[in-house]
Design an enzyme around this catalytic site. Structure first.
Site, short mmCIF file in Angstrom:
data_model
loop_
_atom_site.label_atom_id
_atom_site.label_comp_id
_atom_site.label_asym_id
_atom_site.label_seq_id
_atom_site.Cartn_x
_atom_site.Cartn_y
_atom_site.Cartn_z
N ARG A 114 2.79 4.95 6.28
CA ARG A 114 3.30 4.11 7.65
C ARG A 114 3.80 2.95 7.54
NH1 ARG A 114 -2.57 4.73 10.41
NH2 ARG A 114 -3.00 4.03 8.11
N CYS A 144 -5.99 -0.06 6.76
CA CYS A 144 -5.61 0.52 5.67
C CYS A 144 -7.13 1.48 5.42
CB CYS A 144 -5.74 -0.64 4.50
SG CYS A 144 -5.63 0.23 3.05
N CYS A 198 0.84 -1.12 0.01
CA CYS A 198 -0.09 0.01 -0.08
C CYS A 198 0.82 1.26 -0.14
CB CYS A 198 -0.89 0.02 1.34
SG CYS A 198 -1.91 1.43 1.25
N ASP A 247 0.25 3.76 1.94
CA ASP A 247 0.26 4.49 2.96
C ASP A 247 1.73 4.65 3.83
OD1 ASP A 247 0.07 4.61 5.96
OD2 ASP A 247 -2.02 4.11 5.79
N HIS A 263 -2.27 -4.06 4.80
CA HIS A 263 -2.07 -3.66 6.16
C HIS A 263 -3.20 -3.45 7.19
CE1 HIS A 263 -2.43 0.81 6.09
NE2 HIS A 263 -2.23 0.50 4.76
#
Length: 215
Positions: free
Chosen positions: A47, A102, A43, A45, A99
């Site tokens: 993080r 998400c 992803c 993302d 994750h």
């Protein structure tokens, strides 16, 4: 130049100096070769930093990221990355990594309107609709979304295994394994979803078994 990003150049300089100090040959090795054994499809993302999550240095993992780690059969970007990783870099493992928490999966689960991204999330909603009876057994919204994160990652393993790139690689005897994982932001640990596959048929079978284990 915007003052708001000046610190990034300072950070870069500090990082470069630190790497030179810790390992004088670090950048020389990066220039001379790229020979990763792993392709990470994850992803976007911020993080979820691929290298750090699995403790590898730059040059050791090839990375493709998009919203909610989706691999679509018509996405030439993702397919080109997979082709380059398999045909040129000769990676041995493809890691499909979702994750928990998400945002894309949550939006797909709840039919949240996000604009243009709605069209991309439709792929995850297809997974949701396929397993809606199973997902509705989980009354807690967070747990339901976590299970969809797992189902989505597992589904993308099947998608990757069905690409012409993987089918041709396996036909010529190239050793490539496709894995499905989910990463937890809460403890930093990766969970193996049990769908690692060496063939398209194996991927479909393991996907069905993994779905049954979800509940």
């Amino acid at each position: 130049m915007s003052q708001s990003i000046e610190h990034l150049f300072t950070n870069n300089k500090n990082w470069s100096e630190r790497m030179h100090s810790e390992d004088p040959e670090f950048f020389t090795r990066l220039v001379n070769q790229q020979s990763p054994e792993y392709l990470w499809i994850g992803c976007s993302d911020s993080r979820v930093p691929a290298n750090q999550v699995i403790g590898l240095a730059p040059g050791e993992v090839f990375v493709h990221r998009n919203i909610a780690n989706v691999v679509v059969h018509t996405d030439l970007n993702a397919l080109s990355v997979i082709h380059y990783a398999v045909e040129i870099l000769r990676v041995k493992h493809i890691l499909i990594v979702g994750h928990y928490g998400c945002g894309g999966v949550k939006a797909a689960m709840n039919d949240n309107k996000t604009g243009l991204t709605d069209n991309w999330l439709r792929h995850i909603q297809d997974v949701r609709d396929r397993h809606i009876d199973r997902l509705e057994r989980f009354t807690d919204p967070t747990e339901r979304a976590d299970r969809l994160c797992e189902l989505n990652a597992m589904h993308q393993v099947v998608n990757v295994c069905q690409t012409s790139v993987l089918r041709e690689a396996w036909q010529r005897g190239q050793g490539v394994t496709v894995h499905g994982w989910c990463y937890s932001l809460q403890d930093g640990l990766v969970r193996d979803l049990g769908v690692s596959s060496h063939t398209r048929e194996e991927a479909v079978e393991r996907y069905r078994d993994a779905v049954e284990r979800i509940g």
